[in-house]
Design a protein around this motif. Structure first.
Motif, mmCIF file in Angstrom:
data_model
loop_
_atom_site.group_PDB
_atom_site.id
_atom_site.type_symbol
_atom_site.label_atom_id
_atom_site.label_comp_id
_atom_site.label_asym_id
_atom_site.label_seq_id
_atom_site.Cartn_x
_atom_site.Cartn_y
_atom_site.Cartn_z
ATOM 1 N N ALA A 53 -9.618 4.772 3.115
ATOM 2 C CA ALA A 53 -8.293 5.278 3.510
ATOM 3 C C ALA A 53 -7.996 4.978 4.970
ATOM 4 O O ALA A 53 -7.565 5.853 5.723
ATOM 5 C CB ALA A 53 -8.164 6.766 3.212
ATOM 6 N N ASP A 100 -7.362 7.857 -4.505
ATOM 7 C CA ASP A 100 -6.155 7.251 -5.075
ATOM 8 C C ASP A 100 -5.837 7.767 -6.472
ATOM 9 O O ASP A 100 -4.677 7.936 -6.821
ATOM 10 C CB ASP A 100 -6.310 5.726 -5.115
ATOM 11 N N GLN A 101 -6.845 8.036 -7.262
ATOM 12 C CA GLN A 101 -6.601 8.406 -8.654
ATOM 13 C C GLN A 101 -5.964 9.788 -8.809
ATOM 14 O O GLN A 101 -5.476 10.131 -9.879
ATOM 15 C CB GLN A 101 -7.911 8.321 -9.437
ATOM 16 N N SER A 105 -0.928 7.160 -7.621
ATOM 17 C CA SER A 105 -2.053 6.260 -7.858
ATOM 18 C C SER A 105 -1.691 4.820 -8.215
ATOM 19 O O SER A 105 -0.956 4.555 -9.166
ATOM 20 C CB SER A 105 -2.924 6.833 -8.974
ATOM 21 N N GLU A 113 -4.297 9.751 2.616
ATOM 22 C CA GLU A 113 -3.668 8.471 2.261
ATOM 23 C C GLU A 113 -2.232 8.471 2.814
ATOM 24 O O GLU A 113 -1.262 8.345 2.076
ATOM 25 C CB GLU A 113 -3.692 8.271 0.755
ATOM 26 N N THR A 161 -4.343 2.855 -8.908
ATOM 27 C CA THR A 161 -5.363 2.609 -9.928
ATOM 28 C C THR A 161 -4.858 2.961 -11.318
ATOM 29 O O THR A 161 -5.152 2.268 -12.287
ATOM 30 C CB THR A 161 -6.631 3.427 -9.619
ATOM 31 N N LYS A 219 0.856 6.009 1.944
ATOM 32 C CA LYS A 219 1.659 6.054 0.726
ATOM 33 C C LYS A 219 2.964 6.800 1.014
ATOM 34 O O LYS A 219 2.950 7.891 1.581
ATOM 35 C CB LYS A 219 0.890 6.751 -0.397
ATOM 36 N N PRO A 231 -4.336 -0.426 -2.582
ATOM 37 C CA PRO A 231 -5.345 0.568 -2.240
ATOM 38 C C PRO A 231 -6.174 0.958 -3.465
ATOM 39 O O PRO A 231 -5.619 1.222 -4.531
ATOM 40 C CB PRO A 231 -4.528 1.769 -1.756
ATOM 41 N N HIS A 252 0.811 -1.213 0.000
ATOM 42 C CA HIS A 252 0.000 0.000 0.000
ATOM 43 C C HIS A 252 0.848 1.268 0.000
ATOM 44 O O HIS A 252 0.315 2.369 0.028
ATOM 45 C CB HIS A 252 -0.937 0.022 1.218
#
Length: 351
Positions: A258, A230-231, A235, A344, A237, A347, A225, A200
């Motif tokens: 999150a 996230d995008q 990211s 987040e 994704t 990260k 995640p 993650h």
């Protein structure tokens, strides 16, 4: 630059960012539409077993397995009270959840022990069981695997994952230390049915693992995640999902809220916010339905009591796929919050 030019410049940047997000969502939808996985991942298979009605199922990539769209997270099962852990497991089963996640590292094996006590003795035939190893080398991974089998009281683990990869260098180190070799041998021995990896912190650790295993293609699933923030920030994704879909891998989604940071307060993390995502920008339902509207196989949700678990089950049962426009609106609502990186927090950008 005068004030007018400055604000014009800022507006142009915002338009470019919004256009990029829209194009990404459209391209992702188009890519998924062209893959065989997309036809099955949203093709719900629903039925019942001896415990009652099962939640809708989605296909786990190329494995051919169908697993429930909601999974029970094992981290909370490990740290909550014994009674709550038992009730979470029972509420999951009663609510139709048949995917159960845990790891050797969750409360130093306590999560696995509780599954071995309340889950696998009676319900092994009904569930899909996943656990993980943080082992940095072959010897440690072998020890973790044998310990997991013992604590879970099973002869075979459905999905065993290389857990919590952190950086591309971490990936290289584990591979060089023989981690994949011992897992492949265990799979040949029948101790593991399918293989995957998780993390993650860094999407580029994931892309490195995919790059390093491109020829062997040994992984059946990837855990990462997936949420509405996230995008817009470092990211997974954008960077990992398209590659994983090309390889027809099962997509396991975590951090859909999150790690609780969508809310105003989280006591366990000493976290508080005057401008929380929920309810200021969206509802829990919108946040979770957003994730299920992407080509993910399972949304894994950690819950420390049965009440929270039942809430997530109800959200799964009420799921209705969001349109591309609805998803884009949600992403844009929280893009400024996402870019701070505070929500987040897990990260870790490389220097």
């Amino acid at each position: 630059m005068n004030n007018f030019q400055f604000y014009k410049y800022i507006l142009e940047i915002k338009i470019l960012i919004m256009t990029d997000r829209r194009n990404f969502l459209k391209s992702l939808a188009g890519a998924a539409a062209g893959l065989s996985i997309s036809n099955s991942v949203f093709g719900k298979e629903q039925g019942s077993d001896r415990l009652g009605e099962v939640l809708p199922k989605r296909k786990l990539g190329r494995t051919g397995e169908y697993v429930t769209m909601l999974g029970t997270g094992g981290y909370h099962v490990g740290w909550t009270t014994e009674r709550d852990a038992q009730e979470v497991i029972e509420a999951s089963l009663e609510g139709g959840v048949r995917f159960f996640d845990t790891a050797e590292s969750y409360s130093t094996g306590v999560s696995e022990e509780r599954y071995g006590k309340y889950l696998t003795p009676k319900y092994r035939d009904l569930i899909f069981l996943m656990t993980k190893t943080t082992g940095p080398d072959a010897k440690t991974v072998q020890e973790h695997l044998e310990g997991s089998l013992r604590r879970l009281k099973v002869e075979q683990i459905d999905l065993y994952q290389v857990h919590s990869i952190q950086t591309p260098q971490d990936v290289d180190g584990r591979i060089q230390a023989g981690v994949l070799d011992v897992l492949l041998k265990a799979k040949q021995q029948g101790k593991i049915k399918y293989l995957g990896f998780t993390g993650h912190q860094n999407p580029f650790a994931h892309t490195r693992m995919l790059e390093k295993t491109a020829e062997s293609n040994i992984f059946d699933a990837v855990l990462m995640p997936v949420n509405v923030l996230d995008q817009s920030y470092y990211s997974f994704t954008k960077n990992v999902l398209p590659i994983a879909l090309e390889r027809n891998m099962g997509i396991l989604a975590i951090k859909s809220l999150a790690d609780g940071r969508f809310f105003a307060k989280k006591e366990q993390a000493d976290w508080s916010s005057e401008n929380p995502v929920i309810p200021n920008y969206m509802t829990i339902k919108e946040a979770m339905h957003f994730v299920w509207s992407l080509p993910v196989t399972v949304l894994i949700s950690g819950n420390e009591n049965a009440t929270f678990m039942r809430e997530k089950i109800a959200l799964a049962r009420s799921f209705s796929k969001l349109t591309e426009e609805q998803k884009t609106v949600l992403v844009e609502k929280v893009s400024s919050l996402a870019m701070t990186g505070k929500i987040e927090y897990y990260k870790k950008k490389e220097a």
